[in-house]
Design a protein around this motif. Structure first.
Motif, mmCIF file in Angstrom:
data_model
loop_
_atom_site.group_PDB
_atom_site.id
_atom_site.type_symbol
_atom_site.label_atom_id
_atom_site.label_comp_id
_atom_site.label_asym_id
_atom_site.label_seq_id
_atom_site.Cartn_x
_atom_site.Cartn_y
_atom_site.Cartn_z
ATOM 1 N N ASP A 137 48.518 46.636 40.505
ATOM 2 C CA ASP A 137 48.572 46.284 41.919
ATOM 3 C C ASP A 137 48.552 47.496 42.850
ATOM 4 O O ASP A 137 47.559 47.770 43.536
ATOM 5 C CB ASP A 137 49.823 45.422 42.179
ATOM 6 C CG ASP A 137 49.807 44.731 43.528
ATOM 7 O OD1 ASP A 137 48.907 45.034 44.336
ATOM 8 O OD2 ASP A 137 50.673 43.877 43.784
ATOM 9 N N LYS A 143 46.641 50.327 50.095
ATOM 10 C CA LYS A 143 47.815 50.161 50.958
ATOM 11 C C LYS A 143 48.794 51.279 50.624
ATOM 12 O O LYS A 143 49.198 51.427 49.469
ATOM 13 C CB LYS A 143 48.487 48.814 50.736
ATOM 14 C CG LYS A 143 47.874 47.704 51.538
ATOM 15 C CD LYS A 143 48.767 46.484 51.516
ATOM 16 C CE LYS A 143 48.106 45.314 52.220
ATOM 17 N NZ LYS A 143 48.893 44.077 52.067
ATOM 18 N N LYS A 188 51.604 36.834 39.218
ATOM 19 C CA LYS A 188 51.167 36.498 40.584
ATOM 20 C C LYS A 188 49.653 36.239 40.645
ATOM 21 O O LYS A 188 49.210 35.283 41.285
ATOM 22 C CB LYS A 188 51.547 37.674 41.503
ATOM 23 C CG LYS A 188 51.126 37.529 42.943
ATOM 24 C CD LYS A 188 51.392 38.818 43.731
ATOM 25 C CE LYS A 188 50.300 39.845 43.532
ATOM 26 N NZ LYS A 188 50.460 41.059 44.357
ATOM 27 N N LYS A 220 42.068 41.848 42.005
ATOM 28 C CA LYS A 220 42.467 42.543 43.226
ATOM 29 C C LYS A 220 41.250 43.161 43.914
ATOM 30 O O LYS A 220 41.129 43.110 45.139
ATOM 31 C CB LYS A 220 43.524 43.617 42.930
ATOM 32 C CG LYS A 220 43.927 44.342 44.208
ATOM 33 C CD LYS A 220 45.327 44.828 44.251
ATOM 34 C CE LYS A 220 45.662 45.360 45.659
ATOM 35 N NZ LYS A 220 46.977 45.934 45.769
ATOM 36 N N ARG A 234 43.374 38.635 51.821
ATOM 37 C CA ARG A 234 44.234 39.619 51.132
ATOM 38 C C ARG A 234 45.708 39.235 51.212
ATOM 39 O O ARG A 234 46.500 39.608 50.358
ATOM 40 C CB ARG A 234 44.000 41.023 51.707
ATOM 41 C CG ARG A 234 44.755 42.081 50.936
ATOM 42 C CD ARG A 234 44.327 43.491 51.229
ATOM 43 N NE ARG A 234 45.081 44.425 50.403
ATOM 44 C CZ ARG A 234 44.825 45.707 50.274
ATOM 45 N NH1 ARG A 234 43.800 46.227 50.936
ATOM 46 N NH2 ARG A 234 45.571 46.467 49.502
ATOM 47 N N LEU A 237 47.773 38.078 48.280
ATOM 48 C CA LEU A 237 48.456 39.007 47.361
ATOM 49 C C LEU A 237 49.934 39.150 47.696
ATOM 50 O O LEU A 237 50.697 39.734 46.938
ATOM 51 C CB LEU A 237 47.792 40.390 47.401
ATOM 52 C CG LEU A 237 46.358 40.463 46.861
ATOM 53 C CD1 LEU A 237 45.735 41.826 47.160
ATOM 54 C CD2 LEU A 237 46.346 40.226 45.355
ATOM 55 N N ASN A 238 50.325 38.624 48.847
ATOM 56 C CA ASN A 238 51.744 38.682 49.231
ATOM 57 C C ASN A 238 52.523 37.477 48.708
ATOM 58 O O ASN A 238 53.664 37.259 49.124
ATOM 59 C CB ASN A 238 51.875 38.736 50.758
ATOM 60 C CG ASN A 238 51.329 40.036 51.300
ATOM 61 O OD1 ASN A 238 51.428 41.064 50.651
ATOM 62 N ND2 ASN A 238 50.732 39.983 52.472
#
Ligand code: NAD
Ligand code: GLY
Length: 352
Positions: A137, A143, A188, A220, A234, A237-238
Motif C-alpha cells: 500500500d 501519498k 482491504k 492499487k 481512490r 482505498l480508505n
C-alpha cells in the motif's frame, strides 16, 4: 520476480522479488539514469538489518551515499522530524539531481516521501518497503505525509516515487504483529473490489506472498491511475480508515494502523449490514479472515469517542463525510454521511 508499471503523472516500476536489496544499486542506477548522491532514510529497527546491504550495493554501483536513522514508530512521522531531515539534506548539500531512499515501513516511506516532495521544491525518491503494509500500500501511489497533533497525515503532498523496490525477504524479520498489520491492508483490497482475491486469501497470506503483493499493487496501480489525486475512486482505498484513524488517535497510537483498519472495516461492514446493504454472511466472512491473519475485530472505543476525532478527518467536506461501505465482499462504494448523523452511523457499526 514480478514488475508492475504504475502510469500516474510519473511512470515507475514496482519490482517485487527475493534478495533485491543486494542488487539495489543497479536497480537505482537504471531508474535514476546515473549514479548521484543519495540519502538513505531508515529507522533504528531496520538499519541494523538491511542498511549495510543497501549501502554496499549502492556504493558498488557508484552512488555517493549517506544515511539518516530515525527512532522506529508512528511518533517519528512528525513535523519536527521532517524539518530535521530537511536540515540534514541541506547540510549535506543534496541537489536537485540527487535523491532520497526510503528504507523501511510506511512511517519511513511517508516521512521520506514528504521530505522529497518539499526539499528544493521536489526531488526524486525511491521506496524500498520492508513491511507488508508498505509493500502492498504505502510505497505505491505517491501519498506522503506527517501527522499533526490534531490527526494523522494532516500535512502531506502527492509525490510519486521514481522506483519501488520490494524485496519481500525482508518480511521474514517482521514481528507477527507487524506482519498481521499488513494483512489488514491486503484484505482491504479484496473487500473493495476483488472477490476472487478475497477467496485466494483464505489459503493464507504468507504462503503465497509474491502473488499477494503483486495483486495488491496491481489493484492499487489501477485505482491510482484512474484517480491519482483522490477526488473519487481512490477514496475506496480508505475503507476502514476514517474509523481506523480515530481508533489510532483514541489509543494514543498504541493500537497499530493495521489493527485499527481491521476494526474500522468491521465497523463499516456491520453498519452496511444494519442498513440492509450487506448480507450478514459477508460480515462473518470478513471477521473470519481478519481473525485468521491475527487481527482484532472488536473496537474498545465508544461512538462518541470515535466521532470526536473522525469529524476532523481529511475526508470531511463541509457538512458531510464520505465513508466507504461494503455492499458485499468485492463491492465497496462511497457513501456520504451528514456529519451530525455520524455518531448514530458509527453506533450502528459497533457490536451489540
Ligand atoms: P512502521 O513503518 O512503523 O513499521 C512497523 C514496525 O516494523 C516498526 O517498528 C519498524 O521499525 C519495523 N520494521 C520495518 N521493517 C522491518 C523489518 N523488515 N524487519 C523488522 N522490523 C521491521 O509501520 P507500517 O505498518 O509499515 O506503516 C504504517 C504507516 O503507514 C502509518 O503511518 C500509515 O499512516 C502509513 N500508511 C500510508 C499509506 C500511504 O498511502 N502513504 C497507506 C497506508 C498506511
Ligand atoms: N492508502 C490510501 C491511498 O493510497 O490512497
Amino acid at each position: 520476480m514480478k514488475t508492475i508499471k504504475v502510469n500516474a503523472s510519473v511512470s515507475y516500476d514496482v519490482v517485487i522479488g527475493e534478495g533485491l536489496l543486494a542488487q539495489s544499486g543497479n536497480y537505482c542506477k537504471a531508474a535514476l539514469g546515473k549514479a548521484c548522491r543519495l540519502c538513505v532514510v531508515t529507522d533504528d529497527n531496520v538499519a541494523p538489518l538491511y542498511l549495510d546491504t543497501v549501502t554496499a550495493s549502492l556504493e558498488a554501483a557508484g552512488f555517493d551515499v549517506f544515511y539518516y536513522v530515525f527512532p522506529n514508530g508512528e511518533a517519528s512521522k512528525s513535523a519536527e522530524n521532517l524539518i530535521d531531515l530537511l536540515e540534514v539534506l541541506a547540510e549535506n548539500r543534496l541537489t536537485r539531481s540527487d535523491a532520497l531512499v526510503a528504507l523501511g515501513g510506511g512511517v519511513i516511506g511517508d516521512l521520506t516521501g514528504f521530505a522529497a516532495a518539499v526539499y528544493l521544491r521536489g526531488i526524486r525518491f525511491i521506496q524500498m518497503p520492508t513491511t507488508l503494509l508498505a509493500a502492498v500500500d504505502s510505497s505505491v501511489g505517491g501519498k506522503t505525509a506527517v501527522d499533526l497533533s490534531a490527526g494523522k497525515n494532516l500535512a502531506g503532498a502527492f509525490h510519486q516515487p521514481t522506483l519501488v523496490l520490494c524485496d519481500y525477504t525482508t518480511l521474514g524479520t517482521l514481528t507477527p504483529e507487524v506482519f498481521s498489520d499488513g494483512c489488514a491492508e491486503v484484505i482491504k483490497y479484496g473487500v473493495i473490489n476483488d472477490r476472487p482475491f478475497f477467496e485466494l486469501l483464505k489459503s493464507g497470506v504468507r504462503s503465497q506472498i509474491e502473488e499477494v503483493i503483486a495483486v495488491c499493487v496491481n489493484n492499487k496501480a489501477k485505482i491510482v491511475e484512474e484517480d491519482e489525486f483522490d477526488k473519487g475512486t481512490r477514496q475506496l482505498l480508505n475503507l476502514g480508515h476514517t474509523v481506523g484513524h480515530a481508533i489510532e488517535i483514541c489509543s494514543n497510537l498504541t493500537v497499530s494502523h493495521g489493527s485499527a483498519v481491521a476494526m474500522g472495516m468491521v465497523i463499516v461492514t456491520r453498519l452496511a449490514h444494519r442498513l440492509g446493504l450487506c448480507p450478514a454472511e459477508e460480515l462473518e466472512e470478513l471477521i473470519a479472515l481478519l481473525k485468521q491473519e491475527g487481527l482484532p475485530t472488536d473496537c474498545p472505543y465508544s461512538a462518541e469517542e470515535l466521532c470526536e476525532i473522525a469529524t476532523a478527518d481529511k475526508k470531511r467536506s463541509g457538512d458531510t463525510l464520505t465513508l466507504i461501505i461494503p455492499y458485499g465482499i468485492g463491492n465497496s462504494r462511497l457513501y456520504a454521511v451528514p456529519v451530525d448523523q455520524l455518531p448514530s452511523y458509527i453506533q450502528k457499526g459497533l457490536s451489540a
